[in-house]
Write a protein that holds these residues in place. Structure first.
Motif, PDB file in Angstrom:
ATOM      1  N   UNK A  29       0.813  -1.213   0.000  1.00 51.74           N
ATOM      2  CA  UNK A  29       0.000   0.000   0.000  1.00 51.74           C
ATOM      3  C   UNK A  29       0.852   1.270   0.000  1.00 51.74           C
ATOM      4  N   UNK A  30       2.079   1.194   0.531  1.00 48.97           N
ATOM      5  CA  UNK A  30       2.938   2.372   0.560  1.00 48.97           C
ATOM      6  C   UNK A  30       4.368   1.958   0.857  1.00 48.97           C
ATOM      7  N   UNK A  31       5.290   2.833   0.539  1.00 48.04           N
ATOM      8  CA  UNK A  31       6.707   2.620   0.806  1.00 48.04           C
ATOM      9  C   UNK A  31       7.311   3.975   1.140  1.00 48.04           C
ATOM     10  N   UNK A  32       8.008   4.059   2.269  1.00 46.41           N
ATOM     11  CA  UNK A  32       8.652   5.314   2.669  1.00 46.41           C
ATOM     12  C   UNK A  32      10.112   5.043   2.985  1.00 46.41           C
ATOM     13  N   UNK A  80       0.904  -3.270  13.440  1.00 42.09           N
ATOM     14  CA  UNK A  80      -0.416  -3.526  12.859  1.00 42.09           C
ATOM     15  C   UNK A  80      -1.281  -2.295  13.087  1.00 42.09           C
ATOM     16  N   UNK A  81      -2.092  -1.974  12.093  1.00 39.69           N
ATOM     17  CA  UNK A  81      -2.948  -0.791  12.192  1.00 39.69           C
ATOM     18  C   UNK A  81      -4.200  -1.112  12.993  1.00 39.69           C
ATOM     19  N   UNK A  82      -4.273  -0.535  14.177  1.00 40.19           N
ATOM     20  CA  UNK A  82      -5.419  -0.641  15.088  1.00 40.19           C
ATOM     21  C   UNK A  82      -5.523   0.693  15.805  1.00 40.19           C
ATOM     22  N   UNK A  83      -6.319   1.629  15.318  1.00 40.18           N
ATOM     23  CA  UNK A  83      -6.338   2.994  15.864  1.00 40.18           C
ATOM     24  C   UNK A  83      -4.927   3.560  15.846  1.00 40.18           C
ATOM     25  N   UNK A  84      -4.307   3.570  14.696  1.00 36.43           N
ATOM     26  CA  UNK A  84      -2.910   3.932  14.549  1.00 36.43           C
ATOM     27  C   UNK A  84      -2.090   2.656  14.481  1.00 36.43           C
ATOM     28  N   UNK A 150      -2.379 -12.754  10.366  1.00 35.56           N
ATOM     29  CA  UNK A 150      -3.820 -12.480  10.308  1.00 35.56           C
ATOM     30  C   UNK A 150      -4.118 -11.319   9.359  1.00 35.56           C
ATOM     31  N   UNK A 151      -5.339 -11.246   8.891  1.00 28.61           N
ATOM     32  CA  UNK A 151      -5.747 -10.160   8.004  1.00 28.61           C
ATOM     33  C   UNK A 151      -5.574  -8.817   8.704  1.00 28.61           C
ATOM     34  N   UNK A 152      -5.275  -7.800   7.930  1.00 32.82           N
ATOM     35  CA  UNK A 152      -5.143  -6.459   8.486  1.00 32.82           C
ATOM     36  C   UNK A 152      -4.136  -5.637   7.714  1.00 32.82           C
ATOM     37  N   UNK A 153      -3.914  -4.429   8.205  1.00 33.20           N
ATOM     38  CA  UNK A 153      -2.943  -3.517   7.608  1.00 33.20           C
ATOM     39  C   UNK A 153      -1.685  -3.520   8.477  1.00 33.20           C
ATOM     40  N   UNK A 154      -0.522  -3.623   7.829  1.00 30.25           N
ATOM     41  CA  UNK A 154       0.741  -3.748   8.541  1.00 30.25           C
ATOM     42  C   UNK A 154       1.767  -2.763   8.012  1.00 30.25           C
ATOM     43  N   UNK A 155       2.764  -2.511   8.863  1.00 28.82           N
ATOM     44  CA  UNK A 155       3.940  -1.741   8.480  1.00 28.82           C
ATOM     45  C   UNK A 155       5.157  -2.516   8.981  1.00 28.82           C
ATOM     46  N   UNK A 156       6.083  -2.806   8.086  1.00 26.83           N
ATOM     47  CA  UNK A 156       7.358  -3.393   8.493  1.00 26.83           C
ATOM     48  C   UNK A 156       8.358  -2.245   8.441  1.00 26.83           C
ATOM     49  N   UNK A 157       8.787  -1.823   9.614  1.00 31.79           N
ATOM     50  CA  UNK A 157       9.655  -0.648   9.745  1.00 31.79           C
ATOM     51  C   UNK A 157      11.071  -1.115  10.069  1.00 31.79           C
ATOM     52  N   UNK A 158      12.023  -0.687   9.264  1.00 32.09           N
ATOM     53  CA  UNK A 158      13.428  -1.033   9.462  1.00 32.09           C
ATOM     54  C   UNK A 158      14.244   0.234   9.649  1.00 32.09           C
ATOM     55  N   UNK A 159      14.995   0.287  10.735  1.00 39.85           N
ATOM     56  CA  UNK A 159      15.894   1.411  10.995  1.00 39.85           C
ATOM     57  C   UNK A 159      17.319   0.869  10.914  1.00 39.85           C
ATOM     58  N   UNK A 173       4.532  -0.668   3.819  1.00 39.91           N
ATOM     59  CA  UNK A 173       3.152  -0.814   4.268  1.00 39.91           C
ATOM     60  C   UNK A 173       2.457  -1.825   3.373  1.00 39.91           C
ATOM     61  N   UNK A 174       1.718  -2.729   4.004  1.00 39.97           N
ATOM     62  CA  UNK A 174       1.022  -3.764   3.243  1.00 39.97           C
ATOM     63  C   UNK A 174      -0.313  -4.077   3.888  1.00 39.97           C
ATOM     64  N   UNK A 175      -1.205  -4.604   3.086  1.00 38.98           N
ATOM     65  CA  UNK A 175      -2.516  -5.023   3.553  1.00 38.98           C
ATOM     66  C   UNK A 175      -2.676  -6.503   3.254  1.00 38.98           C
TER      67      UNK A 175
END
Length: 177
Positions: A29-32, A80-84, A150-159, A173-175
């Motif tokens: 869904x996105x890449x930053x 995981x996206x749950x109210x942010x 599980x189903x949902x919206x995720x962000x894999x963040x690498x620093x 970001x992926x769904x």
């Protein structure tokens, strides 16, 4: 008799899912890509590209100004996206030079990009780094069959850090539906 009924119920539920063809699908869904220190690194490419409905890919390319890299670390968080975006199951820091021989979790996350990158050796890194044309179909296989999420919206963040100082951040970001 009660155990037979419960066993039959479980069998019918499992059989019903198998027959109905329940499947998950991963979608980028996105890449930053964020440079935290321009003197150290810059991103040449950072994008998602959709060629067709079935072929989509991710590409990231860096220009590293301070070569060679003899030691580095990567902090990986799955949110995981749950109210942010909230922490979900994985949050670890690993030695980037030992990612190939690291723990199972480290190898799994490194394996998500390894076939499509030039990160397939240990330090020192004396060249620019890239992930080229990582297809969504590969991520779909890894995140729904190898390690089902599980189903949902995720962000894999690498620093990415070098000498203890954060230098760059890549968030994918992926769904999963």
């Amino acid at each position: 008799m009660a155990t037979f009924k419960s066993s039959l119920l479980i069998f019918l539920i499992v059989f019903g899912f198998a027959v109905s063809g329940v499947s998950c699908k991963v979608e980028f869904t996105n890449l930053k890509c964020t440079t935290l220190e321009r003197e150290f690194l810059e991103f040449d490419k950072c994008f998602l590209k959709s060629i067709s409905r079935t072929y989509k890919y991710l590409s990231v390319s860096t220009k590293i100004h301070m070569l060679p890299i003899k030691s580095a670390s990567i902090r990986t968080q799955v949110l995981q996206r749950l109210n942010g975006y909230k922490p979900f199951l994985f949050n670890f820091t690993t030695d980037a030079c030992k990612a190939l021989s690291g723990k199972v979790t480290t190898r799994f996350f490194f394996g998500l990009i390894a076939p499509y990158s030039n990160l397939n050796h240990s330090c020192p890194y004396d060249h620019d780094l890239f992930v080229e044309k990582l297809p969504i179909s590969f991520m779909d296989e890894q995140l729904t069959k190898v390690l089902p999420f599980p189903e949902g919206d995720y962000c894999i963040k690498n620093v990415f850090s070098h000498r203890g100082k954060p230098r760059a951040e890549v968030s994918v970001y992926a769904s999963i539906s």
